[in-house]
Every structure is written in C-alpha cells, then in structure tokens.
Motif scaffolding. Structure first.
Motif, PDB file in Angstrom:
ATOM      1  N   LEU A 163     -20.147  10.884  -1.529  1.00 32.81           N
ATOM      2  CA  LEU A 163     -20.661  10.506  -0.171  1.00 32.81           C
ATOM      3  C   LEU A 163     -21.880  10.191  -0.069  1.00 32.81           C
ATOM      4  O   LEU A 163     -22.943  10.979  -0.750  1.00 32.81           O
ATOM      5  N   ASN A 164     -22.529   9.231   0.648  1.00 36.06           N
ATOM      6  CA  ASN A 164     -24.062   9.157   0.986  1.00 36.06           C
ATOM      7  C   ASN A 164     -24.192   9.910   2.219  1.00 36.06           C
ATOM      8  O   ASN A 164     -23.529  10.646   2.638  1.00 36.06           O
ATOM      9  N   GLU A 165     -25.720   9.892   2.726  1.00 33.90           N
ATOM     10  CA  GLU A 165     -26.189  10.338   3.835  1.00 33.90           C
ATOM     11  C   GLU A 165     -25.286  10.532   4.977  1.00 33.90           C
ATOM     12  O   GLU A 165     -25.179  11.349   5.754  1.00 33.90           O
ATOM     13  N   ASP A 166     -24.704   9.394   5.329  1.00 36.31           N
ATOM     14  CA  ASP A 166     -24.011   8.950   6.766  1.00 36.31           C
ATOM     15  C   ASP A 166     -22.455   9.517   6.474  1.00 36.31           C
ATOM     16  O   ASP A 166     -21.947   9.439   7.292  1.00 36.31           O
ATOM     17  N   GLY A 167     -22.051   9.937   5.353  1.00 34.98           N
ATOM     18  CA  GLY A 167     -20.812  10.436   5.092  1.00 34.98           C
ATOM     19  C   GLY A 167     -19.992   9.289   4.703  1.00 34.98           C
ATOM     20  O   GLY A 167     -18.702   9.568   4.445  1.00 34.98           O
ATOM     21  N   SER A 168     -20.314   8.048   4.480  1.00 38.60           N
ATOM     22  CA  SER A 168     -19.595   6.978   3.752  1.00 38.60           C
ATOM     23  C   SER A 168     -19.399   7.177   2.311  1.00 38.60           C
ATOM     24  O   SER A 168     -20.234   7.748   1.666  1.00 38.60           O
ATOM     25  N   ILE A 169     -18.108   6.762   2.000  1.00 40.30           N
ATOM     26  CA  ILE A 169     -17.837   6.703   0.505  1.00 40.30           C
ATOM     27  C   ILE A 169     -18.401   5.830  -0.416  1.00 40.30           C
ATOM     28  O   ILE A 169     -18.272   4.704  -0.172  1.00 40.30           O
ATOM     29  N   ILE A 170     -19.414   6.007  -1.232  1.00 41.91           N
ATOM     30  CA  ILE A 170     -20.109   5.136  -2.127  1.00 41.91           C
ATOM     31  C   ILE A 170     -19.177   5.086  -3.350  1.00 41.91           C
ATOM     32  O   ILE A 170     -19.113   3.618  -3.672  1.00 41.91           O
ATOM     33  N   ASP A 171     -18.337   5.781  -3.808  1.00 40.87           N
ATOM     34  CA  ASP A 171     -17.775   5.531  -5.266  1.00 40.87           C
ATOM     35  C   ASP A 171     -16.671   6.801  -5.254  1.00 40.87           C
ATOM     36  O   ASP A 171     -16.799   7.700  -4.674  1.00 40.87           O
ATOM     37  N   PHE A 172     -15.657   6.707  -6.052  1.00 36.79           N
ATOM     38  CA  PHE A 172     -14.811   7.772  -6.339  1.00 36.79           C
ATOM     39  C   PHE A 172     -14.128   7.673  -7.638  1.00 36.79           C
ATOM     40  O   PHE A 172     -14.282   6.557  -8.389  1.00 36.79           O
ATOM     41  N   VAL A 173     -13.662   8.786  -8.045  1.00 35.05           N
ATOM     42  CA  VAL A 173     -12.927   8.624  -9.394  1.00 35.05           C
ATOM     43  C   VAL A 173     -11.571   9.559  -9.380  1.00 35.05           C
ATOM     44  O   VAL A 173     -11.627  10.658  -8.710  1.00 35.05           O
ATOM     45  N   HIS A 174     -10.560   9.108  -9.792  1.00 35.27           N
ATOM     46  CA  HIS A 174      -9.285   9.711  -9.843  1.00 35.27           C
ATOM     47  C   HIS A 174      -9.176  10.576 -11.236  1.00 35.27           C
ATOM     48  O   HIS A 174      -9.101  10.001 -12.267  1.00 35.27           O
ATOM     49  N   VAL A 175      -8.839  11.728 -11.083  1.00 34.68           N
ATOM     50  CA  VAL A 175      -8.722  12.843 -12.351  1.00 34.68           C
ATOM     51  C   VAL A 175      -7.393  13.232 -12.327  1.00 34.68           C
ATOM     52  O   VAL A 175      -7.014  13.898 -11.450  1.00 34.68           O
ATOM     53  N   VAL A 176      -6.830  13.181 -13.543  1.00 37.14           N
ATOM     54  CA  VAL A 176      -5.345  13.458 -13.590  1.00 37.14           C
ATOM     55  C   VAL A 176      -5.013  14.562 -14.537  1.00 37.14           C
ATOM     56  O   VAL A 176      -5.830  14.360 -15.647  1.00 37.14           O
ATOM     57  N   ASN A 177      -4.128  15.358 -14.308  1.00 34.65           N
ATOM     58  CA  ASN A 177      -3.787  16.258 -15.632  1.00 34.65           C
ATOM     59  C   ASN A 177      -5.008  17.283 -16.155  1.00 34.65           C
ATOM     60  O   ASN A 177      -5.201  17.408 -17.282  1.00 34.65           O
ATOM     61  N   THR A 178      -5.841  17.845 -15.178  1.00 37.64           N
ATOM     62  CA  THR A 178      -7.188  18.494 -15.318  1.00 37.64           C
ATOM     63  C   THR A 178      -7.185  19.696 -14.297  1.00 37.64           C
ATOM     64  O   THR A 178      -6.913  19.527 -12.940  1.00 37.64           O
ATOM     65  N   ARG A 179      -7.483  20.763 -14.936  1.00 30.52           N
ATOM     66  CA  ARG A 179      -7.644  21.957 -13.972  1.00 30.52           C
ATOM     67  C   ARG A 179      -8.824  21.802 -13.045  1.00 30.52           C
ATOM     68  O   ARG A 179     -10.029  21.210 -13.332  1.00 30.52           O
ATOM     69  N   ILE A 180      -8.828  22.125 -11.573  1.00 32.93           N
ATOM     70  CA  ILE A 180      -9.912  21.761 -10.852  1.00 32.93           C
ATOM     71  C   ILE A 180     -11.269  22.686 -11.440  1.00 32.93           C
ATOM     72  O   ILE A 180     -12.210  22.236 -11.261  1.00 32.93           O
ATOM     73  N   SER A 181     -11.158  23.582 -12.147  1.00 34.99           N
ATOM     74  CA  SER A 181     -12.449  24.305 -12.618  1.00 34.99           C
ATOM     75  C   SER A 181     -13.104  23.550 -13.596  1.00 34.99           C
ATOM     76  O   SER A 181     -14.349  23.492 -13.675  1.00 34.99           O
ATOM     77  N   ASP A 182     -12.246  22.668 -14.481  1.00 33.51           N
ATOM     78  CA  ASP A 182     -12.902  21.668 -15.375  1.00 33.51           C
ATOM     79  C   ASP A 182     -13.578  20.577 -14.534  1.00 33.51           C
ATOM     80  O   ASP A 182     -14.487  19.914 -15.067  1.00 33.51           O
ATOM     81  N   VAL A 183     -12.856  20.203 -13.452  1.00 32.42           N
ATOM     82  CA  VAL A 183     -13.485  18.875 -12.809  1.00 32.42           C
ATOM     83  C   VAL A 183     -14.786  19.307 -12.173  1.00 32.42           C
ATOM     84  O   VAL A 183     -15.649  18.734 -12.225  1.00 32.42           O
ATOM     85  N   ILE A 184     -14.760  20.563 -11.580  1.00 32.19           N
ATOM     86  CA  ILE A 184     -16.156  21.120 -10.881  1.00 32.19           C
ATOM     87  C   ILE A 184     -17.168  21.090 -11.857  1.00 32.19           C
ATOM     88  O   ILE A 184     -18.534  20.761 -11.620  1.00 32.19           O
ATOM     89  N   ARG A 185     -16.791  21.993 -13.308  1.00 30.35           N
ATOM     90  CA  ARG A 185     -17.863  22.143 -14.087  1.00 30.35           C
ATOM     91  C   ARG A 185     -18.518  20.839 -14.615  1.00 30.35           C
ATOM     92  O   ARG A 185     -19.530  20.558 -14.998  1.00 30.35           O
ATOM     93  N   ALA A 186     -17.640  19.657 -14.616  1.00 28.04           N
ATOM     94  CA  ALA A 186     -17.901  18.353 -15.248  1.00 28.04           C
ATOM     95  C   ALA A 186     -19.051  17.654 -14.078  1.00 28.04           C
ATOM     96  O   ALA A 186     -19.377  16.315 -14.336  1.00 28.04           O
ATOM     97  N   ILE A 187     -19.280  18.046 -12.898  1.00 31.13           N
ATOM     98  CA  ILE A 187     -19.974  17.367 -11.804  1.00 31.13           C
ATOM     99  C   ILE A 187     -21.360  18.067 -11.779  1.00 31.13           C
ATOM    100  O   ILE A 187     -21.402  19.117 -11.336  1.00 31.13           O
ATOM    101  N   PRO A 188     -22.369  17.330 -12.406  1.00 36.74           N
ATOM    102  CA  PRO A 188     -23.785  17.683 -12.254  1.00 36.74           C
ATOM    103  C   PRO A 188     -24.467  17.594 -10.861  1.00 36.74           C
ATOM    104  O   PRO A 188     -25.520  16.795 -10.770  1.00 36.74           O
ATOM    105  N   HIS A 189     -23.993  18.312 -10.020  1.00 36.96           N
ATOM    106  CA  HIS A 189     -24.539  18.227  -8.690  1.00 36.96           C
ATOM    107  C   HIS A 189     -24.323  19.359  -7.886  1.00 36.96           C
ATOM    108  O   HIS A 189     -23.441  20.199  -8.003  1.00 36.96           O
ATOM    109  N   MET A 190     -25.421  19.878  -7.125  1.00 36.43           N
ATOM    110  CA  MET A 190     -25.327  21.247  -6.175  1.00 36.43           C
ATOM    111  C   MET A 190     -24.403  20.951  -5.294  1.00 36.43           C
ATOM    112  O   MET A 190     -24.080  22.129  -4.670  1.00 36.43           O
ATOM    113  N   MET A 191     -24.338  19.938  -4.417  1.00 35.50           N
ATOM    114  CA  MET A 191     -23.703  19.820  -3.219  1.00 35.50           C
ATOM    115  C   MET A 191     -22.412  19.288  -3.535  1.00 35.50           C
ATOM    116  O   MET A 191     -21.989  18.116  -3.529  1.00 35.50           O
ATOM    117  N   ILE A 192     -21.312  20.502  -3.616  1.00 33.44           N
ATOM    118  CA  ILE A 192     -20.134  19.934  -3.823  1.00 33.44           C
ATOM    119  C   ILE A 192     -19.140  20.663  -2.907  1.00 33.44           C
ATOM    120  O   ILE A 192     -19.271  22.054  -2.511  1.00 33.44           O
TER     121      ILE A 192
END
Length: 173
Positions: A36-65
């Motif tokens: 999401l950008n500053e005004d809350g609009s979705i810039i892009d998205f990724v669909h991740v399947v067959n993966t634990r949430i902990s692995d998804v979170i760990r793969a996102i190099p961002h502080m604001m999640i």
C-alpha cells in the motif's frame, strides 16, 4: 502467484510502499501480500500459497507490516458495528483485491504502531510526539450526519472506533 514448497528467501517491495498488508486465508497456508502507498491504495500484490505465515513475514524486508486473516477482519467488523447496519458484514476473501485497500488515516495508524514496535526508543522522539495524536483523532473524528444530530449515536460511534483500535492494534508486526 508464488507456490512455495520450500522457504521463501525474499519478496521484492515497490519503492512507494508505506505499509505491507498480509491477509491470510483461514485454515490454510495461502496468503496475499498487498503493498500500500501513503493514501492506502494498493500498488502491487503477491499471492503466496503453501507457505507458513512466519516464512512469509520473514521474507518481507520492511518494518511496516500488518497481518490478519479473513475471519479476524470479519470479527472486527461485526464487533464494531454500531449504527446504520441491519445485517452483519460479508466475510471478505483473502484474495479479493478490492477489499483490502485502506484510507490514509488507517495507513498512518498502522505505521504509528509499527514504529512503536520496531523503532528503538521511538516513544522518546519528537516524531512520536508529533504523531501520538493520530489515535485520538481517529477515535473522536469522522462524525457522520447522524452523529451531529443525535449525541447518543456519536457516543456509540466513538465506542466502536475505540474498540476497533483495540482490535487492529494487535495486527501490527
């Protein structure tokens, strides 16, 4: 779509991203990662399947999640209904792109909570002092015409927004 049977190393993030929203499917290992950008609009998205949430979170190099599931979102919507609602809200689907954009106020709120969690000594900074009002502004603002006319409706609206804040604060990582 990323179909991962093994561990994800890293998800790339668009430059304009201000908040990463991870919506998980209930009772499954499927997730949508919305940027999401500053005004809350979705810039892009990724669909991740067959993966634990902990692995998804760990793969996102961002502080604001933020992370939540379809059911948690629906429960929050049901718990914070106060007026103008006869029926309970529909259960949104984790991969329904149109459901997950936010407004700029919600992006500010989530960023504020993420900074409290991730930035050392954030509560002692000038930036924190300049932003701490965001929560109270959200709770006490947004009067609709019915709230102007009927004070009891305004009280219920404030109580609902306060409860919403309590619930969604736990979604910040």
């Amino acid at each position: 779509m990323i179909n991962v049977e093994k561990r994800i190393e890293k998800l790339s993030i668009p430059d304009e991203t201000m908040l990463v929203e991870v919506v998980s499917q209930d009772n499954g290992n499927n997730h949508m990662v919305y940027y999401l950008n500053e005004d809350g609009s979705i810039i892009d998205f990724v669909h991740v399947v067959n993966t634990r949430i902990s692995d998804v979170i760990r793969a996102i190099p961002h502080m604001m999640i933020v992370n939540f599931s379809e059911k948690r979102f629906w429960q929050m919507a049901c718990e914070t209904m106060t007026y103008n609602s006869i029926f309970e809200p529909n259960m949104p689907k984790y991969d329904d792109f149109d459901c997950w954009a936010m407004d700029s106020t919600m992006v500010q709120l989530f960023r504020h909570w993420c900074k409290i969690i991730n930035v050392a000594n954030y509560k002692e900074t000038d930036e924190y002092m300049a932003e701490v009002h965001i929560v109270q502004d959200y709770i006490n603002s947004k009067p609709i015409p019915a709230e102007y006319t009927y004070p009891e409706v305004h009280k219920r609206g404030v109580a609902a927004r306060k409860r919403q804040i309590e619930i969604i604060r736990g979604w910040a990582l």
